[in-house]
Design a protein around this motif. Sequence first.
Motif, PDB file in Angstrom:
ATOM      1  N   ILE A 136       0.832  -1.206   0.000  1.00 29.60           N
ATOM      2  CA  ILE A 136       0.000   0.000   0.000  1.00 29.60           C
ATOM      3  C   ILE A 136       0.866   1.255   0.000  1.00 29.60           C
ATOM      4  CG2 ILE A 136      -1.722   1.309   1.295  1.00 29.60           C
ATOM      5  CD1 ILE A 136      -2.765  -1.403   2.356  1.00 29.60           C
ATOM      6  N   HIS A 137       1.852   1.299   0.885  1.00 26.51           N
ATOM      7  CA  HIS A 137       2.719   2.485   0.954  1.00 26.51           C
ATOM      8  C   HIS A 137       3.429   2.715  -0.375  1.00 26.51           C
ATOM      9  CE1 HIS A 137       2.260   3.527   5.153  1.00 26.51           C
ATOM     10  NE2 HIS A 137       2.563   2.300   5.548  1.00 26.51           N
ATOM     11  N   ALA A 138       3.949   1.639  -0.978  1.00 31.16           N
ATOM     12  CA  ALA A 138       4.678   1.775  -2.233  1.00 31.16           C
ATOM     13  C   ALA A 138       3.750   2.184  -3.371  1.00 31.16           C
ATOM     14  CB  ALA A 138       5.389   0.464  -2.568  1.00 31.16           C
ATOM     15  N   ALA A 139       2.549   1.615  -3.381  1.00 34.65           N
ATOM     16  CA  ALA A 139       1.584   1.959  -4.433  1.00 34.65           C
ATOM     17  C   ALA A 139       1.132   3.411  -4.302  1.00 34.65           C
ATOM     18  CB  ALA A 139       0.389   1.013  -4.363  1.00 34.65           C
ATOM     19  N   ARG A 140       0.926   3.865  -3.091  1.00 35.41           N
ATOM     20  CA  ARG A 140       0.556   5.260  -2.860  1.00 35.41           C
ATOM     21  C   ARG A 140       1.689   6.193  -3.295  1.00 35.41           C
ATOM     22  NH1 ARG A 140      -4.914   5.952  -1.617  1.00 35.41           N
ATOM     23  NH2 ARG A 140      -5.457   5.180   0.451  1.00 35.41           N
ATOM     24  N   ALA A 141       2.903   5.875  -2.875  1.00 33.75           N
ATOM     25  CA  ALA A 141       4.042   6.750  -3.153  1.00 33.75           C
ATOM     26  C   ALA A 141       4.317   6.859  -4.653  1.00 33.75           C
ATOM     27  CB  ALA A 141       5.280   6.241  -2.430  1.00 33.75           C
ATOM     28  N   SER A 142       4.086   5.769  -5.381  1.00 32.12           N
ATOM     29  CA  SER A 142       4.383   5.746  -6.816  1.00 32.12           C
ATOM     30  C   SER A 142       3.224   6.250  -7.672  1.00 32.12           C
ATOM     31  CB  SER A 142       4.737   4.327  -7.244  1.00 32.12           C
ATOM     32  OG  SER A 142       3.615   3.464  -7.092  1.00 32.12           O
ATOM     33  N   GLY A 143       2.059   6.425  -7.062  1.00 33.32           N
ATOM     34  CA  GLY A 143       0.879   6.809  -7.825  1.00 33.32           C
ATOM     35  C   GLY A 143       0.288   5.671  -8.623  1.00 33.32           C
ATOM     36  N   ALA A 144       0.645   4.424  -8.269  1.00 31.17           N
ATOM     37  CA  ALA A 144       0.187   3.256  -9.023  1.00 31.17           C
ATOM     38  C   ALA A 144      -1.240   2.858  -8.694  1.00 31.17           C
ATOM     39  CB  ALA A 144       1.121   2.072  -8.768  1.00 31.17           C
ATOM     40  N   VAL A 145      -1.845   3.499  -7.685  1.00 33.97           N
ATOM     41  CA  VAL A 145      -3.181   3.113  -7.257  1.00 33.97           C
ATOM     42  C   VAL A 145      -3.990   4.353  -6.893  1.00 33.97           C
ATOM     43  CG1 VAL A 145      -2.529   2.832  -4.834  1.00 33.97           C
ATOM     44  CG2 VAL A 145      -4.457   1.540  -5.734  1.00 33.97           C
ATOM     45  N   GLY A 146      -5.307   4.224  -7.057  1.00 30.33           N
ATOM     46  CA  GLY A 146      -6.199   5.285  -6.631  1.00 30.33           C
ATOM     47  C   GLY A 146      -6.708   5.008  -5.229  1.00 30.33           C
ATOM     48  N   GLU A 147      -7.749   4.181  -5.135  1.00 28.21           N
ATOM     49  CA  GLU A 147      -8.369   3.844  -3.852  1.00 28.21           C
ATOM     50  C   GLU A 147      -7.784   2.559  -3.286  1.00 28.21           C
ATOM     51  OE1 GLU A 147     -12.873   2.783  -2.120  1.00 28.21           O
ATOM     52  OE2 GLU A 147     -12.578   3.401  -4.208  1.00 28.21           O
ATOM     53  N   VAL A 148      -7.703   2.479  -1.949  1.00 30.82           N
ATOM     54  CA  VAL A 148      -7.176   1.297  -1.267  1.00 30.82           C
ATOM     55  C   VAL A 148      -8.164   0.846  -0.194  1.00 30.82           C
ATOM     56  CG1 VAL A 148      -5.361   0.345   0.199  1.00 30.82           C
ATOM     57  CG2 VAL A 148      -4.775   1.939  -1.641  1.00 30.82           C
ATOM     58  N   ALA A 149      -8.530  -0.438  -0.262  1.00 33.10           N
ATOM     59  CA  ALA A 149      -9.345  -1.056   0.785  1.00 33.10           C
ATOM     60  C   ALA A 149      -8.532  -2.170   1.437  1.00 33.10           C
ATOM     61  CB  ALA A 149     -10.636  -1.617   0.205  1.00 33.10           C
ATOM     62  N   VAL A 150      -8.721  -2.350   2.734  1.00 31.23           N
ATOM     63  CA  VAL A 150      -7.988  -3.366   3.488  1.00 31.23           C
ATOM     64  C   VAL A 150      -8.972  -4.208   4.281  1.00 31.23           C
ATOM     65  CG1 VAL A 150      -6.389  -3.769   5.395  1.00 31.23           C
ATOM     66  CG2 VAL A 150      -5.854  -2.032   3.683  1.00 31.23           C
ATOM     67  N   ALA A 151      -8.750  -5.522   4.275  1.00 37.27           N
ATOM     68  CA  ALA A 151      -9.465  -6.410   5.184  1.00 37.27           C
ATOM     69  C   ALA A 151      -8.443  -7.110   6.064  1.00 37.27           C
ATOM     70  CB  ALA A 151     -10.278  -7.441   4.409  1.00 37.27           C
ATOM     71  N   ASP A 152      -8.681  -7.124   7.363  1.00 36.42           N
ATOM     72  CA  ASP A 152      -7.783  -7.813   8.287  1.00 36.42           C
ATOM     73  C   ASP A 152      -8.625  -8.428   9.397  1.00 36.42           C
ATOM     74  OD1 ASP A 152      -4.465  -7.534   8.846  1.00 36.42           O
ATOM     75  OD2 ASP A 152      -5.706  -8.213  10.525  1.00 36.42           O
ATOM     76  N   ALA A 153      -8.280  -9.656   9.770  1.00 34.50           N
ATOM     77  CA  ALA A 153      -9.058 -10.370  10.784  1.00 34.50           C
ATOM     78  C   ALA A 153      -8.832  -9.829  12.187  1.00 34.50           C
ATOM     79  CB  ALA A 153      -8.713 -11.864  10.745  1.00 34.50           C
ATOM     80  N   SER A 154      -7.725  -9.123  12.396  1.00 33.09           N
ATOM     81  CA  SER A 154      -7.378  -8.637  13.729  1.00 33.09           C
ATOM     82  C   SER A 154      -8.018  -7.281  13.999  1.00 33.09           C
ATOM     83  CB  SER A 154      -5.856  -8.523  13.864  1.00 33.09           C
ATOM     84  OG  SER A 154      -5.500  -7.763  14.998  1.00 33.09           O
ATOM     85  N   GLU A 155      -8.798  -7.209  15.066  1.00 31.55           N
ATOM     86  CA  GLU A 155      -9.419  -5.941  15.449  1.00 31.55           C
ATOM     87  C   GLU A 155      -8.362  -4.902  15.795  1.00 31.55           C
ATOM     88  OE1 GLU A 155     -12.689  -4.196  18.698  1.00 31.55           O
ATOM     89  OE2 GLU A 155     -12.248  -6.341  18.603  1.00 31.55           O
ATOM     90  N   ALA A 156      -7.305  -5.334  16.483  1.00 32.33           N
ATOM     91  CA  ALA A 156      -6.239  -4.409  16.848  1.00 32.33           C
ATOM     92  C   ALA A 156      -5.526  -3.874  15.607  1.00 32.33           C
ATOM     93  CB  ALA A 156      -5.237  -5.105  17.768  1.00 32.33           C
ATOM     94  N   ALA A 157      -5.296  -4.757  14.636  1.00 31.83           N
ATOM     95  CA  ALA A 157      -4.645  -4.324  13.402  1.00 31.83           C
ATOM     96  C   ALA A 157      -5.522  -3.333  12.648  1.00 31.83           C
ATOM     97  CB  ALA A 157      -4.326  -5.531  12.522  1.00 31.83           C
ATOM     98  N   ARG A 158      -6.818  -3.609  12.591  1.00 36.13           N
ATOM     99  CA  ARG A 158      -7.724  -2.690  11.884  1.00 36.13           C
ATOM    100  C   ARG A 158      -7.717  -1.318  12.539  1.00 36.13           C
ATOM    101  NH1 ARG A 158     -11.106  -7.195  12.212  1.00 36.13           N
ATOM    102  NH2 ARG A 158     -12.532  -6.147  13.657  1.00 36.13           N
ATOM    103  N   ALA A 159      -7.747  -1.296  13.868  1.00 35.53           N
ATOM    104  CA  ALA A 159      -7.733  -0.012  14.580  1.00 35.53           C
ATOM    105  C   ALA A 159      -6.449   0.750  14.285  1.00 35.53           C
ATOM    106  CB  ALA A 159      -7.881  -0.256  16.085  1.00 35.53           C
ATOM    107  N   ARG A 160      -5.344   0.014  14.208  1.00 32.01           N
ATOM    108  CA  ARG A 160      -4.063   0.679  13.947  1.00 32.01           C
ATOM    109  C   ARG A 160      -3.996   1.199  12.505  1.00 32.01           C
ATOM    110  NH1 ARG A 160      -0.713   4.162  15.551  1.00 32.01           N
ATOM    111  NH2 ARG A 160       1.496   3.784  15.050  1.00 32.01           N
ATOM    112  N   ILE A 161      -4.550   0.453  11.560  1.00 30.86           N
ATOM    113  CA  ILE A 161      -4.571   0.897  10.162  1.00 30.86           C
ATOM    114  C   ILE A 161      -5.370   2.186  10.029  1.00 30.86           C
ATOM    115  CG2 ILE A 161      -5.340   0.303   7.825  1.00 30.86           C
ATOM    116  CD1 ILE A 161      -4.915  -2.686   8.723  1.00 30.86           C
TER     117      ILE A 161
END
Length: 320
Positions: A22-47
């Motif tokens: 995600i960071h690399a795609a954002r920095a390079s302009g290779a992507v527009g929108e980003v969605a993330v799915a993660d099973a960890s509630e703590a990880a989601r909160a941190r994202i």
Amino acid sequence: MTAPVYAKIAVIGCGLIGSSVIHAARASGAVGEVAVADASEAARARIVELGFADRVTADPAEAVRDADLVVFAVPVMAMGEAARAAAPGMKPGATVTDVGSVKAAVGEALAAALPESCFIIPGHPIAGTEQSGPDAGFAELFQNRWVILTPQARDDEPYADALQRLSDFWSALGSNVELMDDRHHDLVLAVTSHLPHLIAYNIVGTAADLEGVTRGEVMKYSAGGFRDFTRIAASDPTMWRDVFLSNKDAVLEVLGRFTEDLQALSRAIRWGEGDKLFELFSRTREIRRGIIAAGQESAEPNFGRDHRAPADPDTNAQQS
């Protein structure tokens, strides 16, 4: 700025590799929108706190909805389950890839779980650190690193276009892209990655269990070689358990050859055959120099690694 390679990507699993994509795609302009799915509630909160994704959810099907590229960044043996969970939301014609260290088993799992309308192109970025979790990712991780893609045996034009687009995406992230047969990939990685990790886990375990040597002495008197083994052996237990079980045939084949070579080395030491030892050590030294010359490592002290604070031993790891 050039148009993004993909208007929307979805990343399933957001540890070191997923967040770095995600960071690399954002920095390079290779992507527009980003969605993330993660099973960890703590990880989601941190994202959400870090703010590098436009949408964060626990539901893979929700994350992949309308995504042009879906990247599975979960442990190898969780790929099938994650793909089945994402399948109901998959956009027809979406490209699906992954970042796992085993390709044959992952390709089979994705193909069995996903709609035929998807373009499945398994992948493996040869990059990593000992760190893990959403905080571990950084945009430069893939710079001048190899990404191996193992496309399906298809020769239709839409699939070829999807393969080219995915290759362009990884190139935009700074990677060198190589195409390879999935089983050949698994054999190559058994030599270059899987067996070294197995050796590291084993030698650190042996040192910890060795009678007459205390745990404190192991840590206090660790020389550079052993310290590097401990860095590798700090890798994610779940990830590497899955790698070895999923790639067992190739790992056992290479392990058998390694065992034979180790026995020959043992005989050379026993019988004082210094010429054999010198020849081996000289040959392997040249391999190290070749890796540096190829730009895949640094000649700086400590192998060019930065001095980031060590990760929590219960959460660190992602080596490829």
